[in-house]
Design an enzyme around this catalytic site. Sequence first.
Site, PDB file in Angstrom:
ATOM      1  N   GLY A 248      -8.591   2.993   7.807  1.00 24.51           N
ATOM      2  CA  GLY A 248      -8.734   2.418   6.482  1.00 24.51           C
ATOM      3  C   GLY A 248      -9.294   3.278   5.374  1.00 24.51           C
ATOM      4  O   GLY A 248      -9.305   2.848   4.231  1.00 24.51           O
ATOM      5  N   PRO A 291      -7.895   6.495  11.829  1.00 20.43           N
ATOM      6  CA  PRO A 291      -7.341   6.830  10.521  1.00 20.43           C
ATOM      7  C   PRO A 291      -5.841   7.137  10.577  1.00 20.43           C
ATOM      8  O   PRO A 291      -5.371   7.770  11.528  1.00 20.43           O
ATOM      9  CB  PRO A 291      -8.115   8.094  10.122  1.00 20.43           C
ATOM     10  CG  PRO A 291      -8.486   8.723  11.430  1.00 20.43           C
ATOM     11  CD  PRO A 291      -8.714   7.577  12.392  1.00 20.43           C
ATOM     12  N   GLY A 292      -5.110   6.663   9.598  1.00 19.16           N
ATOM     13  CA  GLY A 292      -3.688   6.993   9.494  1.00 19.16           C
ATOM     14  C   GLY A 292      -3.448   7.702   8.176  1.00 19.16           C
ATOM     15  O   GLY A 292      -3.235   8.914   8.107  1.00 19.16           O
ATOM     16  N   ARG A 293      -3.563   6.914   7.111  1.00 23.96           N
ATOM     17  CA  ARG A 293      -3.303   7.424   5.755  1.00 23.96           C
ATOM     18  C   ARG A 293      -4.085   8.713   5.452  1.00 23.96           C
ATOM     19  O   ARG A 293      -3.522   9.686   4.952  1.00 23.96           O
ATOM     20  CB  ARG A 293      -3.715   6.346   4.753  1.00 23.96           C
ATOM     21  CG  ARG A 293      -3.259   6.596   3.334  1.00 23.96           C
ATOM     22  CD  ARG A 293      -3.906   5.567   2.377  1.00 23.96           C
ATOM     23  NE  ARG A 293      -3.790   4.212   2.829  1.00 23.96           N
ATOM     24  CZ  ARG A 293      -2.796   3.376   2.511  1.00 23.96           C
ATOM     25  NH1 ARG A 293      -1.849   3.770   1.704  1.00 23.96           N
ATOM     26  NH2 ARG A 293      -2.773   2.140   2.989  1.00 23.96           N
ATOM     27  N   ARG A 330       6.809   1.955  -1.642  1.00 24.96           N
ATOM     28  CA  ARG A 330       5.439   1.483  -1.882  1.00 24.96           C
ATOM     29  C   ARG A 330       5.215   0.941  -3.289  1.00 24.96           C
ATOM     30  O   ARG A 330       4.383   0.070  -3.489  1.00 24.96           O
ATOM     31  CB  ARG A 330       4.424   2.570  -1.537  1.00 24.96           C
ATOM     32  CG  ARG A 330       4.451   2.952  -0.046  1.00 24.96           C
ATOM     33  CD  ARG A 330       3.284   3.822   0.394  1.00 24.96           C
ATOM     34  NE  ARG A 330       2.030   3.106   0.381  1.00 24.96           N
ATOM     35  CZ  ARG A 330       1.117   3.234  -0.549  1.00 24.96           C
ATOM     36  NH1 ARG A 330       1.302   4.073  -1.549  1.00 24.96           N
ATOM     37  NH2 ARG A 330       0.009   2.525  -0.493  1.00 24.96           N
ATOM     38  N   TYR A 334       3.935  -2.717  -3.375  1.00 23.45           N
ATOM     39  CA  TYR A 334       2.520  -2.916  -3.717  1.00 23.45           C
ATOM     40  C   TYR A 334       2.160  -2.460  -5.129  1.00 23.45           C
ATOM     41  O   TYR A 334       0.983  -2.506  -5.495  1.00 23.45           O
ATOM     42  CB  TYR A 334       1.601  -2.128  -2.763  1.00 23.45           C
ATOM     43  CG  TYR A 334       2.031  -2.041  -1.324  1.00 23.45           C
ATOM     44  CD1 TYR A 334       2.076  -3.178  -0.529  1.00 23.45           C
ATOM     45  CD2 TYR A 334       2.361  -0.817  -0.745  1.00 23.45           C
ATOM     46  CE1 TYR A 334       2.454  -3.089   0.804  1.00 23.45           C
ATOM     47  CE2 TYR A 334       2.724  -0.719   0.581  1.00 23.45           C
ATOM     48  CZ  TYR A 334       2.783  -1.857   1.349  1.00 23.45           C
ATOM     49  OH  TYR A 334       3.147  -1.768   2.659  1.00 23.45           O
ATOM     50  N   CYS A 361      21.113  -0.217  -6.012  1.00 21.56           N
ATOM     51  CA  CYS A 361      21.542  -1.343  -6.835  1.00 21.56           C
ATOM     52  C   CYS A 361      20.479  -2.417  -6.732  1.00 21.56           C
ATOM     53  O   CYS A 361      20.640  -3.402  -6.008  1.00 21.56           O
ATOM     54  CB  CYS A 361      22.874  -1.863  -6.336  1.00 21.56           C
ATOM     55  SG  CYS A 361      24.148  -0.689  -6.586  1.00 21.56           S
ATOM     56  N   GLU A 362      19.387  -2.212  -7.423  1.00 19.76           N
ATOM     57  CA  GLU A 362      18.228  -3.085  -7.283  1.00 19.76           C
ATOM     58  C   GLU A 362      17.270  -2.704  -8.414  1.00 19.76           C
ATOM     59  O   GLU A 362      16.809  -1.558  -8.459  1.00 19.76           O
ATOM     60  CB  GLU A 362      17.599  -2.770  -5.906  1.00 19.76           C
ATOM     61  CG  GLU A 362      16.305  -3.445  -5.602  1.00 19.76           C
ATOM     62  CD  GLU A 362      16.497  -4.735  -4.809  1.00 19.76           C
ATOM     63  OE1 GLU A 362      17.499  -4.873  -4.108  1.00 19.76           O
ATOM     64  OE2 GLU A 362      15.631  -5.613  -4.968  1.00 19.76           O
ATOM     65  N   TYR A 390       3.049   6.449   5.067  1.00 21.15           N
ATOM     66  CA  TYR A 390       3.790   5.223   4.755  1.00 21.15           C
ATOM     67  C   TYR A 390       4.952   5.462   3.785  1.00 21.15           C
ATOM     68  O   TYR A 390       5.270   4.601   2.979  1.00 21.15           O
ATOM     69  CB  TYR A 390       2.830   4.145   4.218  1.00 21.15           C
ATOM     70  CG  TYR A 390       1.695   3.839   5.163  1.00 21.15           C
ATOM     71  CD1 TYR A 390       1.948   3.261   6.406  1.00 21.15           C
ATOM     72  CD2 TYR A 390       0.380   4.158   4.852  1.00 21.15           C
ATOM     73  CE1 TYR A 390       0.916   2.998   7.297  1.00 21.15           C
ATOM     74  CE2 TYR A 390      -0.661   3.896   5.743  1.00 21.15           C
ATOM     75  CZ  TYR A 390      -0.379   3.314   6.958  1.00 21.15           C
ATOM     76  OH  TYR A 390      -1.407   3.063   7.844  1.00 21.15           O
TER      77      TYR A 390
HETATM   78  N1  LLP Z   1      -5.579   0.571  12.658  1.00 22.92           N
HETATM   79  C1  LLP Z   1      -4.954  -0.599  12.465  1.00 22.92           C
HETATM   80  C2  LLP Z   1      -5.123  -1.669  13.442  1.00 22.92           C
HETATM   81  C3  LLP Z   1      -4.147  -0.787  11.336  1.00 22.92           C
HETATM   82  O1  LLP Z   1      -3.543  -1.946  11.146  1.00 22.92           O
HETATM   83  C4  LLP Z   1      -3.984   0.278  10.412  1.00 22.92           C
HETATM   84  C5  LLP Z   1      -3.122   0.118   9.252  1.00 22.92           C
HETATM   85  C6  LLP Z   1      -4.659   1.487  10.668  1.00 22.92           C
HETATM   86  C7  LLP Z   1      -5.452   1.586  11.790  1.00 22.92           C
HETATM   87  C8  LLP Z   1      -4.541   2.665   9.759  1.00 22.92           C
HETATM   88  O2  LLP Z   1      -5.046   2.391   8.503  1.00 22.92           O
HETATM   89  P1  LLP Z   1      -5.108   3.561   7.397  1.00 22.92           P
HETATM   90  O3  LLP Z   1      -6.149   4.550   7.853  1.00 22.92           O
HETATM   91  O4  LLP Z   1      -3.772   4.194   7.346  1.00 22.92           O
HETATM   92  O5  LLP Z   1      -5.464   2.871   6.169  1.00 22.92           O
HETATM   93  N2  LLP Z   1       2.110   0.076   4.510  1.00 22.92           N
HETATM   94  C9  LLP Z   1       0.809   0.000   3.845  1.00 22.92           C
HETATM   95  C10 LLP Z   1      -0.314   0.267   4.803  1.00 22.92           C
HETATM   96  C11 LLP Z   1      -0.356  -0.687   5.969  1.00 22.92           C
HETATM   97  C12 LLP Z   1      -1.510  -0.402   6.869  1.00 22.92           C
HETATM   98  C13 LLP Z   1      -1.401  -1.168   8.120  1.00 22.92           C
HETATM   99  N3  LLP Z   1      -2.419  -0.919   9.059  1.00 22.92           N
HETATM  100  C14 LLP Z   1       0.784   1.003   2.699  1.00 22.92           C
HETATM  101  O6  LLP Z   1       1.779   1.685   2.495  1.00 22.92           O
HETATM  102  O7  LLP Z   1      -0.199   1.083   1.982  1.00 22.92           O
END
Ligand code: LLP
Length: 431
Positions: A248, A291-293, A330, A334, A361-362, A390
Amino acid sequence: MICNNININNSGILEFAGQDTTCLAKKYGTPLYLLDENKIRDNCKTYVNAMAKAYGDNFAVLYASKANSFKKIYNIVNEENMCVDVVSVGEIYTALKAGYPLSKAYFHSNNKTDADVDFAIKNGVGYFVVDNAEELDVIDATAKKYGICQNILLRLTPGIDTHTYEAVNTGKVDSKFGTAIETGQAYKIVEKTLTFNNIKLCGFHCHIGSMVFDSDTFLRGADIMLDFIYKVKTELNLVTEQLDLGGGYGVRYTKNDPVIDIEKNILQVSDFIKNKCYKLNITVPKILLEPGRSIVADAGMTLYTVGTVKKITGYKNYVSVDGGMTDNPRYALYGSEYTLFLANKASQKSTLECDVVGRCCESGDIIQQNVLLPEAERGDILAVCTTGAYNYSMAMNYNRIARPPIVMLKDGSNYVAVKRETLDDLIANDL
Ligand code: LLP
């Protein structure tokens, strides 16, 4: 600049990871996803080093691979000593084919089908992050079939509202994910878990939301989770080995987004956890983060070629590019903000107020509205920054538009990690 891998050279050309973006556009074509491999590795190291400082060797950092999933990324995070969070059979398969050791994978998802559970257990996924009670029955039966005892964490909702955007606000009691502590259902699911022979409950998980900038959210999450851990220890005699606080951490899409000091944040949270565990007289569990993002976002940039520049006299201006919501949905989903450049005119004055749009076409096919760019014309290269998370993972084939390739940049060289989709790829499943 929003990130230190973006630069404008003396000829006024935008560089990314030290490389001329207009040359990259010429070499690989557009639209084009770029990923700065060194930046990904630096981001991994920031987490791993900070966690080691905070917890010694009693931690794990999981890359949430939904942020960007393709074979090479699993090799990179493995080399950086990270585990992975996978959310589908598709992600598990990609990791498997990359040679990633699945014993280090944590399998999420709020609705794992029987076939998903079977696939994951058969292929040796280390941990399931169990969302709900029904899932337990399927895991136990499947683990029994394969003669194993499956490690799991239980995903709980601590009941926290992060005030981030709704699509990623996932720690609330009424969330689609996990089992709520407040309603007593979390406690019940723990009791149920302890009745199974082929499941080992290793700990608990929570994920509060995404694009979080303050450590307060993580502190509140940890506080509630530790109280729960104390309760199950005293009442059910269960010692929790692992506590996963989810992902997050936010990133800088524009100059308006704050800069986060991840290490400072992690140390603040660890101080809190250690103090609280001491007060409750419980052992500090192994702490996990997902962490992902923040691992991949600022390692990414997307390049497009400008096509039509439409000026509707007295109304507005549109700059159309050769990609759009199909490679980056995105803004459509969002309203996400981004920083944009005209890569070949990066030091020219920005005088053109416009909406940058795609070619679907949108009418919702928008990359960004009300941006200021230098006077754009057909053939210019438009760069969108911070697209490493993402974007590719959410890309689609609407209008039968092929998805762009991913080119990795590393130490002055570049290589293709994901090929451009071809027209034949688009019809590959059509009979
Ligand atoms: N762990 C869980 C259980 C999650 O659901 C997520 C993200 C993460 C970790 C990683 O979170 P991050 O560090 O990336 O914030 N498509 C959306 C984001 C959806 C996130 C879903 N879960 C966007 O483009 O902003």
